[in-house]
Design an enzyme around this catalytic site. Structure first.
Site, PDB file in Angstrom:
ATOM      1  N   HIS A 147      38.758  39.183  39.741  1.00  0.00           N
ATOM      2  CA  HIS A 147      38.413  37.779  39.926  1.00  0.00           C
ATOM      3  C   HIS A 147      37.902  37.131  38.634  1.00  0.00           C
ATOM      4  CE1 HIS A 147      38.241  38.764  44.477  1.00  0.00           C
ATOM      5  NE2 HIS A 147      39.449  38.452  44.089  1.00  0.00           N
TER       6      HIS A 147
ATOM      7  N   SER B 170      40.727  35.696  46.425  1.00  0.00           N
ATOM      8  CA  SER B 170      41.545  34.974  45.443  1.00  0.00           C
ATOM      9  C   SER B 170      41.926  33.548  45.886  1.00  0.00           C
ATOM     10  CB  SER B 170      42.788  35.790  45.064  1.00  0.00           C
ATOM     11  OG  SER B 170      43.488  36.211  46.200  1.00  0.00           O
TER      12      SER B 170
ATOM     13  N   GLU C  12      50.074  35.996  53.550  1.00  0.00           N
ATOM     14  CA  GLU C  12      49.274  37.111  54.084  1.00  0.00           C
ATOM     15  C   GLU C  12      49.959  37.599  55.355  1.00  0.00           C
ATOM     16  OE1 GLU C  12      46.602  39.093  53.270  1.00  0.00           O
ATOM     17  OE2 GLU C  12      47.100  39.981  55.200  1.00  0.00           O
TER      18      GLU C  12
ATOM     19  N   GLY D 150      54.975  38.548  51.068  1.00  0.00           N
ATOM     20  CA  GLY D 150      54.832  37.921  49.744  1.00  0.00           C
ATOM     21  C   GLY D 150      55.868  38.402  48.741  1.00  0.00           C
TER      22      GLY D 150
ATOM     23  N   ASP E 225      48.744  41.017  44.417  1.00  0.00           N
ATOM     24  CA  ASP E 225      47.581  41.889  44.603  1.00  0.00           C
ATOM     25  C   ASP E 225      47.715  42.689  45.901  1.00  0.00           C
ATOM     26  OD1 ASP E 225      45.004  42.960  44.491  1.00  0.00           O
ATOM     27  OD2 ASP E 225      44.068  41.164  45.330  1.00  0.00           O
TER      28      ASP E 225
HETATM   29  N1  SAM Z   1      44.166  38.919  46.802  1.00  0.00           N
HETATM   30  C1  SAM Z   1      43.039  39.096  47.712  1.00  0.00           C
HETATM   31  C2  SAM Z   1      41.754  38.769  46.961  1.00  0.00           C
HETATM   32  O1  SAM Z   1      41.699  38.938  45.715  1.00  0.00           O
HETATM   33  O2  SAM Z   1      40.809  38.307  47.596  1.00  0.00           O
HETATM   34  C3  SAM Z   1      42.964  40.473  48.294  1.00  0.00           C
HETATM   35  C4  SAM Z   1      44.260  40.961  48.845  1.00  0.00           C
HETATM   36  S1  SAM Z   1      44.220  42.561  49.532  1.00  0.00           S
HETATM   37  C5  SAM Z   1      44.053  43.598  48.157  1.00  0.00           C
HETATM   38  C6  SAM Z   1      45.921  42.760  49.967  1.00  0.00           C
HETATM   39  C7  SAM Z   1      46.337  41.947  51.188  1.00  0.00           C
HETATM   40  O3  SAM Z   1      47.759  41.947  51.279  1.00  0.00           O
HETATM   41  C8  SAM Z   1      45.830  42.503  52.514  1.00  0.00           C
HETATM   42  O4  SAM Z   1      45.101  41.488  53.158  1.00  0.00           O
HETATM   43  C9  SAM Z   1      47.100  42.856  53.291  1.00  0.00           C
HETATM   44  O5  SAM Z   1      46.984  42.585  54.676  1.00  0.00           O
HETATM   45  C10 SAM Z   1      48.137  41.950  52.655  1.00  0.00           C
HETATM   46  N2  SAM Z   1      49.530  42.422  52.699  1.00  0.00           N
HETATM   47  C11 SAM Z   1      50.003  43.688  52.720  1.00  0.00           C
HETATM   48  N3  SAM Z   1      51.343  43.690  52.569  1.00  0.00           N
HETATM   49  C12 SAM Z   1      51.729  42.391  52.439  1.00  0.00           C
HETATM   50  C13 SAM Z   1      52.966  41.737  52.179  1.00  0.00           C
HETATM   51  N4  SAM Z   1      54.099  42.437  52.058  1.00  0.00           N
HETATM   52  N5  SAM Z   1      52.983  40.386  52.055  1.00  0.00           N
HETATM   53  C14 SAM Z   1      51.834  39.660  52.174  1.00  0.00           C
HETATM   54  N6  SAM Z   1      50.626  40.225  52.406  1.00  0.00           N
HETATM   55  C15 SAM Z   1      50.577  41.566  52.518  1.00  0.00           C
END
Ligand code: SAM
Length: 319
Positions: free
Chosen positions: A19, A126, A144, A173, A193
Site C-alpha cells: 500500500h 487497495s 472481486e 480480474g 494482487d
Molecule cells: N488488493 C486487495 C488489497 O490490497 O486490499 C487485496 C486482494 S486479496 C490479496 C486477493 C483477492 O482476490 C481476494 O479477495 C480474492 O477473493 C480475490 N480473487 C481471487 N481470484 C480472483 C479472480 N480471478 N478475479 C478477481 N478476484 C479474485
C-alpha cells in the site's frame, strides 16, 4: 477454491509494502491533466476492521501497520549496548510512509487526532486507497470474485456516493483486463494482487501481464507477489523482468523481508512455520519518482518491521 480472505491479513507487513508503493504510484499518476483509468483486478473487500474478528484472530496487523505507528520503546536505563539485529528504527518517517499514514488518518479521524494505535480501527484495502487519489476525470474499475467480499466491496463503495466513477464487478480480474486495454485516454494503471492460493495464479499473472503489455505498452502494471520457498513464486519476478526487458519497457522490483523463511521447532519438537516472511512489488513502466520514494521508505520498513537478522529489503530497476 476461495479459502483466502484478505481480512485475516489486513495491515500485515506485506500490506505496508504493497500500500505504500500503491500510494506513491497513485500520487504521481493522478497529478497529470489527462484522465487515468485504474484497474484493480483483485480488489478484496475494500475496508477492514482492525478490531474485527478476522484481524484480531490473526494478529497480523500487530507485525505490520501497528508496529509501524508504534512509538519507539525507550531503552531500559541499565540496558547494555549490543549489536542490533536490524537497523535502528527512524525518528522521522520517510515521505512515502508519511503519505501512507495520511491515507490511514483520512479514514480514522480519532487516530488522526491522537496518533495512537488503539484509535486505528479501519484499514483501507487497495480500492479505498486508489479512490482517495482520483480526481473527477479519472475512473476506477474493481474486480472481486469472492461472493462475500464482493458484497462487502459493493456496499462499501456505494457508501462513498461516487456514482459511475468507481465500478465494482464480480468477474475474473485476469479475464476481464484485456477488455479495458487500451483505455480511452491512453493512461492506465493496473494493480494485480491475487491471493496465490491456487498454484495456477502465478502463471496467470505472467500471461495476463504479457497480454496487457502487448495491448497497451505504456500502461503502468503493478504486481504484488509473495516471497516463499516455492518454485512458481521464485520464478514470477524473473518472468516479469524478462517480459519487461523483451518489450523494451522500464521496470522496478521492490521487496521487503521481515524474518527468516526457515522452519523452526518449539520446545515440544513441533514444527513452527514462519508465516509469510517476505513479499515484493514488481512494476512495469514505473514513474521516475518511485525509486527515490522507495529508497527512503524501504530501510525504514526494515527498521520498524524487521523481526530478526534476516530482515532486509531489495530495490532493483532497469530499462
Ligand atoms: N488488493 C486487495 C488489497 O490490497 O486490499 C487485496 C486482494 S486479496 C490479496 C486477493 C483477492 O482476490 C481476494 O479477495 C480474492 O477473493 C480475490 N480473487 C481471487 N481470484 C480472483 C479472480 N480471478 N478475479 C478477481 N478476484 C479474485
Amino acid at each position: 477454491m476461495f479459502s483466502y480472505r484478505h481480512a485475516f491479513h489486513a495491515g500485515n507487513h506485506a500490506d505496508v509494502l504493497k500500500h505504500t508503493t500503491l500510494i506513491a504510484l497513485m500520487k504521481y499518476l493522478t497529478q497529470k491533466d489527462t484522465a487515468l483509468t485504474v484497474i484493480d483486478t483483485h480488489a478484496g473487500a475494500g475496508l477492514y476492521r482492525l478490531d474485527g474478528d478476522y484481524t484480531e484472530t490473526s494478529g497480523e496487523a500487530l507485525e505490520g501497520v501497528l508496529k509501524l505507528i508504534a512509538p519507539l520503546a525507550p531503552p531500559a536505563p541499565d540496558a547494555k549496548p549490543r549489536k542490533p539485529a536490524v537497523a535502528a528504527a527512524p525518528e522521522v518517517l520517510a515521505p512515502a510512509l508519511q503519505d501512507y499514514l495520511n491515507v490511514l488518518k483520512a479514514l480514522n479521524p480519532q487516530f488522526a487526532q491522537t496518533g495512537e494505535a488503539a484509535h486505528l480501527k479501519i484499514y483501507p484495502g487497495s480500492p479505498f486507497i486508489e479512490q482517495q487519489f482520483l480526481s473527477g476525470r479519472d475512473k476506477l474499475k474493481l474486480f472481486e470474485l469472492h461472493p462475500t467480499d464482493f458484497k462487502s466491496l459493493a456496499g462499501n463503495i456505494e457508501q462513498l456516493g461516487v456514482g459511475r466513477q468507481v465500478t465494482v464487478s464480480r468477474e475474473d480480474g485476469f479475464e476481464v483486463l484485456k477488455t479495458f486495454l487500451p483505455p480511452p485516454a491512453r493512461r492506465a494503471m493496473v494493480f494485480c494482487d491475487p491471493s496465490y492460493e491456487i498454484k495456477s495464479d502465478y502463471a496467470r499473472v505472467s500471461a495476463c501481464m504479457a497480454d496487457a503489455v502487448k495491448r497497451f505498452a505504456t500502461g503502468t502494471y503493478v504486481v504484488w507477489y509473495p516471497i516463499i520457498p516455492r518454485p512458481e513464486a521464485h520464478d514470477l519476478p524473473r518472468k516479469l523482468k524478462t517480459l519487461a526487458v523483451k518489450a523494451g519497457r522500464s521496470w522496478l522490483n521492490a521487496s521487503l523481508t521481515v524474518k527468516s523463511s526457515k522452519l523452526t521447532t518449539d520446545t515440544a519438537g513441533e514444527v513452527i512455520r514462519p508465516g509469510l516472511p517476505a513479499s515484493g512489488m514488481f512494476v512495469i513502466n514505473p514513474p521516475h519518482t518511485l525509486k527515490a520514494d522507495l529508497q527512503l521508505a524501504l530501510p525504514q520498513m526494515v527498521a520498524k518491521l524487521g523481526q530478526d537478522r534476516h530482515a532486509s529489503f531489495g530495490l532493483e530497476h532497469g530499462g
